[in-house]
Design a protein around this motif. Structure first.
Motif: not given
Length: 314
Positions: A267-276, A293-302
């Motif tokens: 199950n793949l998730s990806y992190i892009s950083f806005r800050e260092f 977040w993108t990928g699997k973890m980004s599908e989780h909501r409230i």
């Protein structure tokens, strides 16, 4: 017994009129820990467990405020600015508007609560307090809540209040932005049988979540708990010492200057950083704004959100 030094007290005021705001919520986002102001806008809150965590203050008709620095034992003054909604009041009476509102509400539920199995048993109890921009920008759906959103999650067993400050859904790119704060009011388990059912679903939801990831990262146990972290482009596996920095008082930060990939049993998730750097804590809390977040973890909501007090069964 809790000492005075582990409490904060203060007053919440209207920024324009200086009037005290009663029944404002003062709480730590994502937890059961909170209180409300009295008729004079005053409050007192035990901060023993979350002294280093931002404090959220929300009230009906006002923009929420987040206090990042406070000193236990000292009094504080918080000022909230009144909300000015961007839409005129629309009476939904014609059949076309009824259909349009129904379609907007469906989008809102899907993007706000999510589309997981938990979302199918998660209900907004005061949908009448949510409005939409029916006749404005056709590409972007905006939602406004005149009161805190009351949610019952009958899948995970929580009664929740969400203070919504901003919701936008871009129909063209199919991307969603929502900003607000969540407070857990109560656990809905009524007996041992219902608790066991809830705990089973909570454990399933927790496993492989962002909360699970950051707890494992704190404990330097990513590999043993099923996570593999790598550079998104080069696929180079990233060890703990290359992505975690700890300061002299024990605060930890996720640090990296490129996108990373998180593999949890394919199950793949990806992190892009806005800050260092991204501050995070042992219970899985992390600063949300520096991360995309993108990928699997980004599908989780409230509907998939667990309180920070949640403990995974051993």
């Amino acid at each position: 017994m809790t000492s005075w030094g582990q409490k904060i007290n203060g007053v919440v005021l209207d920024n324009e009129t200086n009037s005290p705001i009663d029944y404002a919520s003062v709480f730590f986002d994502g937890t059961f820990v909170g209180t409300t102001t009295d008729e004079n806008g005053g409050f007192e809150l035990d901060v023993t467990k979350y002294k280093s965590r931002p404090l959220s203050i929300s009230a009906v008709g006002y923009h929420s405020s987040t206090i990042t620095k406070f000193t236990p034992g000292e009094s504080m003054e918080v000022r909230l600015s009144p909300k000015v909604f961007e839409l005129d009041e629309v009476v939904v009476s014609t059949k076309s508007l009824v259909r349009k509102r129904r379609a907007c509400m469906r989008i809102f539920r899907n993007q706000f609560l999510g589309l997981t199995s938990n979302a199918r048993k998660c209900y907004i109890l005061n949908e009448e307090d949510i409005s939409f921009n029916y006749d404005s920008d056709q590409d972007t759906l905006k939602a406004y809540a005149s009161k805190p959103i009351h949610i019952q999650n009958l899948s995970l067993g929580y009664d929740i209040t969400y203070h919504l400050d901003r919701f936008e859904f871009d129909r063209r790119t199919q991307t969603t932005l929502y900003i607000g704060n969540i407070i857990f009011n109560s656990d809905l388990a009524e007996n041992e049988e219902s608790l066991q059912n809830y705990e089973r679903r909570r454990a399933y939801t927790y496993t492989g979540s962002s909360k699970h990831f950051f707890r494992a990262l704190w404990n330097n146990s990513l590999e043993s708990e099923g996570f593999m972290v790598s550079n998104y482009r080069s696929e180079q596996v990233l060890q703990y010492e290359f992505i975690v920095s700890e300061d002299y008082i024990g605060k930890k930060f996720l640090i990296y200057n490129e996108d990373i990939k998180i593999d949890f049993y394919s199950n793949l998730s990806y992190i892009s950083f806005r800050e260092f750097q991204v501050y995070f804590e042992a219970d899985g809390y992390f600063e949300p704004l520096p991360i995309i977040w993108t990928g699997k973890m980004s599908e989780h909501r409230i509907a998939d959100f667990l309180p920070f007090e949640y403990l995974f069964p051993k």
